[in-house]
Enzyme design. Structure first.
Site, PDB file in Angstrom:
ATOM      1  N   HIS A  88      40.272  89.525  17.417  1.00 23.22           N
ATOM      2  CA  HIS A  88      40.962  88.583  18.280  1.00 23.22           C
ATOM      3  C   HIS A  88      41.243  89.209  19.653  1.00 23.22           C
ATOM      4  O   HIS A  88      40.984  88.608  20.688  1.00 23.22           O
ATOM      5  CB  HIS A  88      42.273  88.176  17.604  1.00 23.22           C
ATOM      6  CG  HIS A  88      42.944  87.035  18.275  1.00 23.22           C
ATOM      7  ND1 HIS A  88      42.493  85.750  18.147  1.00 23.22           N
ATOM      8  CD2 HIS A  88      44.010  86.983  19.090  1.00 23.22           C
ATOM      9  CE1 HIS A  88      43.256  84.951  18.856  1.00 23.22           C
ATOM     10  NE2 HIS A  88      44.187  85.677  19.437  1.00 23.22           N
ATOM     11  N   ASP A 107      40.344  61.180  17.938  1.00 19.14           N
ATOM     12  CA  ASP A 107      41.800  61.281  18.085  1.00 19.14           C
ATOM     13  C   ASP A 107      42.323  62.459  17.252  1.00 19.14           C
ATOM     14  O   ASP A 107      42.530  62.318  16.045  1.00 19.14           O
ATOM     15  CB  ASP A 107      42.414  59.941  17.625  1.00 19.14           C
ATOM     16  CG  ASP A 107      43.911  59.886  17.832  1.00 19.14           C
ATOM     17  OD1 ASP A 107      44.535  60.945  18.008  1.00 19.14           O
ATOM     18  OD2 ASP A 107      44.456  58.762  17.805  1.00 19.14           O
ATOM     19  N   GLU A 112      41.374  78.661  22.623  1.00 20.97           N
ATOM     20  CA  GLU A 112      41.772  79.909  21.948  1.00 20.97           C
ATOM     21  C   GLU A 112      40.566  80.816  21.736  1.00 20.97           C
ATOM     22  O   GLU A 112      39.567  80.391  21.136  1.00 20.97           O
ATOM     23  CB  GLU A 112      42.426  79.583  20.596  1.00 20.97           C
ATOM     24  CG  GLU A 112      42.950  80.825  19.893  1.00 20.97           C
ATOM     25  CD  GLU A 112      43.684  80.514  18.577  1.00 20.97           C
ATOM     26  OE1 GLU A 112      44.310  79.443  18.479  1.00 20.97           O
ATOM     27  OE2 GLU A 112      43.616  81.359  17.682  1.00 20.97           O
ATOM     28  N   LYS A 171      46.509  75.842   9.899  1.00 23.39           N
ATOM     29  CA  LYS A 171      46.305  75.912  11.361  1.00 23.39           C
ATOM     30  C   LYS A 171      44.930  76.501  11.654  1.00 23.39           C
ATOM     31  O   LYS A 171      44.211  76.049  12.547  1.00 23.39           O
ATOM     32  CB  LYS A 171      47.422  76.763  11.996  1.00 23.39           C
ATOM     33  CG  LYS A 171      47.464  76.730  13.514  1.00 23.39           C
ATOM     34  CD  LYS A 171      46.638  77.815  14.172  1.00 23.39           C
ATOM     35  CE  LYS A 171      46.804  77.793  15.677  1.00 23.39           C
ATOM     36  NZ  LYS A 171      45.916  78.740  16.356  1.00 23.39           N
TER      37      LYS A 171
HETATM   38  C1  MEV Z   1      44.892  81.863  14.395  1.00 27.05           C
HETATM   39  O1  MEV Z   1      44.698  80.879  15.389  1.00 27.05           O
HETATM   40  C2  MEV Z   1      44.534  81.296  13.031  1.00 27.05           C
HETATM   41  C3  MEV Z   1      44.856  82.222  11.858  1.00 27.05           C
HETATM   42  O2  MEV Z   1      46.229  82.597  11.906  1.00 27.05           O
HETATM   43  C4  MEV Z   1      44.552  81.439  10.601  1.00 27.05           C
HETATM   44  C5  MEV Z   1      45.011  82.126   9.339  1.00 27.05           C
HETATM   45  O3  MEV Z   1      45.967  82.915   9.371  1.00 27.05           O
HETATM   46  O4  MEV Z   1      44.394  81.815   8.291  1.00 27.05           O
HETATM   47  C6  MEV Z   1      44.045  83.488  11.912  1.00 27.05           C
END
Ligand code: MEV
Length: 445
Positions: free
Chosen positions: A394, A297, A84, A281
Site C-alpha cells: 500500500h 448508483d 485509493e 470495505k
Molecule cells: C483498504 O482500503 C481495504 C482493506 O482494509 C480491506 C481488508 O482489510 O480486508 C485492506
C-alpha cells in the site's frame, strides 16, 4: 460564513464568482483553478453540468483498468474509477493469480427488484384482504400504459402483495411489489409505477361500494422502490486445489498455511462486526470502482450490500470460504441492482466507453463482472493481510502521492522509487529522503 438567496438562479460563472469571492483568500486564483477543470468542449461540459445542480466545475478521479480478468471463461479488461492507491493494482494481481487457476466464475441467482407503497387505512384487515384481488386487477390494468415497454422487453410487474403491518404501527399497510427491470436499474420505472399505484389505490377505495365512511379514505404515506434487493443476487467464486495456490511471501507461507489463515480471516470477518466492516470495505473498493466507471448508483449498491451483510441481525462478512477435500473455495454473494441501459450509462461519455470496453454487457453480465471485481479485491487484500501485511504494498503505491504532495521533480521521483524499493515508506521517511537529497544538491552547488 456568508449565505445567499437565489443562488440557483445565478449563471454558472456567477455562482463560481460568488463562491470564490466569499470563501477563499485568493478568489481570482480559485476561480481560475475551478475553471481550469472545465471540459474543453462546451457541449460536453454542459452535459456534465446538467447531471446535477449548482455545478461549478468537474471533480477529477482516476479512470484506470484491470486487465486479464477471466470470468466464466471470457477475458475482460475492467474499467475502474477510484482514488485509493493499490486498489486497481490489487484487482489486476488477483486477476493474474486466478487466470492460471481456472479463472473466476459467476452466476446470477435472481434479478427481482422491490418497491413499496406505504399507506394507512382505518378498517378491518379482513375487509381489505377481501377486496384485494379486485384492487390488484385494477393496479395491473390502470398501470398498463406505464409497464407496456418493460413488458415488451420481457419485464414488468412480477407480483403485488398486501402486507398488514398494523401489529407494528397503527393502521399501517404496504403494497409490496416485485419487478423485473431487464437491463435497466429500473429506479425511475419502479417509482413511476408505485406512484401510479398510490393514486389507483386511493381512487379504488374511495369509489368502492363495499367501503363506508372512513374506509373510503386511504392515506398514501409514500411510494418508493426499496434499495434492498436480496433477490437481485449474484454469486462470484474461485476455487482450486490447495497445492495449486503456490507459496507466498517469498516462500515463507506454504499453500496449506495460506489456505488455513485465509479461511480463518474470513471466518473472523463473519463473527466480528469490527472486522466484517473492514473486510466488506475491501470488497466495495472493487465494486464501487466498477459501479462508478459504468455510471451506476454506488450509494444504492453499497446500502443494499451492507443491509444484506446484516440480514440475520448481525453485520457479517459478505464472503465465505470452504476447505473441503483439498479444495480451497472463496465466494461472494451480493445483491447488485445495476443497469446497462438508461440513467447516465449512455450519457456519461466514459461510462459509455466502459460498457463498450466490457463488450456492451447485459445487466446480468455486469452484475457478474462487478461481483467478481469485489471478490478479486478482497482476495488480494486478505492475501496481503495474512502474508506480508498490507502496508508494504500500500505504501509503495502511496509513495507517488507523497512525492507529488512534496512537489518532487521527475529526477527525485526516480531516485525515491529506487531508494524505497527495500525500505519502509512513510510521509516522514519520504520527506527526510527528499530533504537530504536536496541538501546534498545545495552543498554540491
Ligand atoms: C483498504 O482500503 C481495504 C482493506 O482494509 C480491506 C481488508 O482489510 O480486508 C485492506
Amino acid at each position: 460564513m456568508k449565505s445567499i438567496s437565489g443562488f440557483s438562479k445565478l449563471s454558472k460563472t456567477g455562482k463560481l464568482r460568488w463562491v470564490a469571492e466569499n470563501f477563499f483568500k485568493d478568489p481570482k486564483l480559485v476561480a481560475s483553478e475551478l475553471t481550469s477543470f472545465w471540459h474543453g468542449d462546451n457541449h460536453q461540459q454542459k452535459v456534465f453540468d446538467d447531471f446535477s445542480e449548482n455545478t461549478l466545475s468537474n471533480y477529477y478521479m482516476p479512470y484506470g483498468v484491470a486487465p486479464n480478468f477471466i470470468i466464466n471463461g471470457k477475458t475482460y479488461c475492467i474499467p475502474m474509477v477510484i482514488e485509493e492507491s493499490s486498489v486497481v493494482a490489487a484487482a489486476a494481481s488477483s486477476a493474474k493469480f486466478w487466470a492460471t487457476r481456472g479463472g473466476f466464475k459467476a452466476e446470477i441467482i435472481g434479478t427481482t427488484k422491490i418497491g413499496q407503497v406505504h399507506f394507512t387505512w382505518e378498517g378491518s384487515s379482513e375487509k381489505l384482504n377481501a377486496i384485494f384481488p379486485d384492487l390488484k386487477a385494477a393496479l395491473h390494468e390502470k398501470s398498463a400504459d406505464l409497464t407496456k415497454n418493460m413488458r415488451n422487453r420481457g419485464g414488468g410487474i412480477l407480483s403485488i402483495d398486501l402486507i398488514d403491518m398494523t401489529h407494528l404501527e397503527e393502521n399501517y399497510y404496504q403494497l409490496k411489489v416485485k419487478f423485473e427491470t431487464c437491463d435497466s436499474m429500473g429506479a425511475n420505472f419502479i417509482n413511476s409505477v408505485l406512484e401510479r399505484f398510490g393514486q389507483i389505490l386511493q381512487t379504488f377505495m374511495f369509489s368502492s361500494p363495499a367501503m363506508k365512511g372512513k374506509e373510503r379514505d386511504v392515506i398514501i404515506i409514500m411510494a418508493i422502490l426499496s434499495n434492498y434487493t436480496p433477490e437481485c443476487l449474484v454469486r462470484a467464486y474461485v476455487e482450486c486445489p490447495i497445492e495449486d495456490l503456490g507459496t507466498f511471501d517469498g516462500g515463507k507461507t506454504s499453500a496449506e498455511l495460506f489456505a488455513y489463515k485465509f479461511d480463518k480471516a474470513v471466518k473472523i470477518a463473519n463473527i466480528d462486526p469490527y472486522r466484517a466492516t473492514t473486510h466488506n470495505k475491501g470488497i466495495f473498493n472493487g465494486i464501487d470502482a466498477v459501479v462508478l466507471a459504468t455510471a451506476n448508483d454506488f450509494r444504492a449498491v453499497e446500502a443494499c450490500g451492507h443491509t444484506y451483510a446484516a440480514r440475520d441481525g448481525q453485520y457479517r462478512s459478505l464472503t465465505k470460504t470452504s476447505i473441503e477435500n483439498g479444495i480451497f473455495k472463496l465466494w461472494l454473494d451480493i445483491p447488485m441492482a445495476v443497469g446497462t441501459v438508461g440513467g447516465l450509462t449512455s450519457l456519461h461519455p466514459l461510462a459509455k466507453r466502459s460498457l463498450e470496453m466490457l463488450g456492451n454487457p447485459s445487466a446480468k453480465d455486469l452484475m457478474s463482472i462487478i461481483a467478481t471485481v469485489g471478490l478479486a479485491q478482497t482476495f488480494a487484500a486478505v492475501k496481503s493481510l495474512t502474508t506480508t501485511g498490507i502496508q508494504k504494498g500500500h505504501m509503495k503505491m502511496h509513495l507517488m502521492n507523497i512525492l507529488n504532495h512534496l512537489e518532487a521533480t521527475e529526477k527525485e521521483v526516480n531516485q525515491a522509487v529506487e531508494y524505497f524499493k527495500e525500505r519502509i515508506v512513510s510521509f516522514t521517511s519520504v520527506r527526510e529522503f527528499l530533504n537530504n537529497s536536496r541538501e546534498v544538491v545545495v552543498i554540491n552547488n
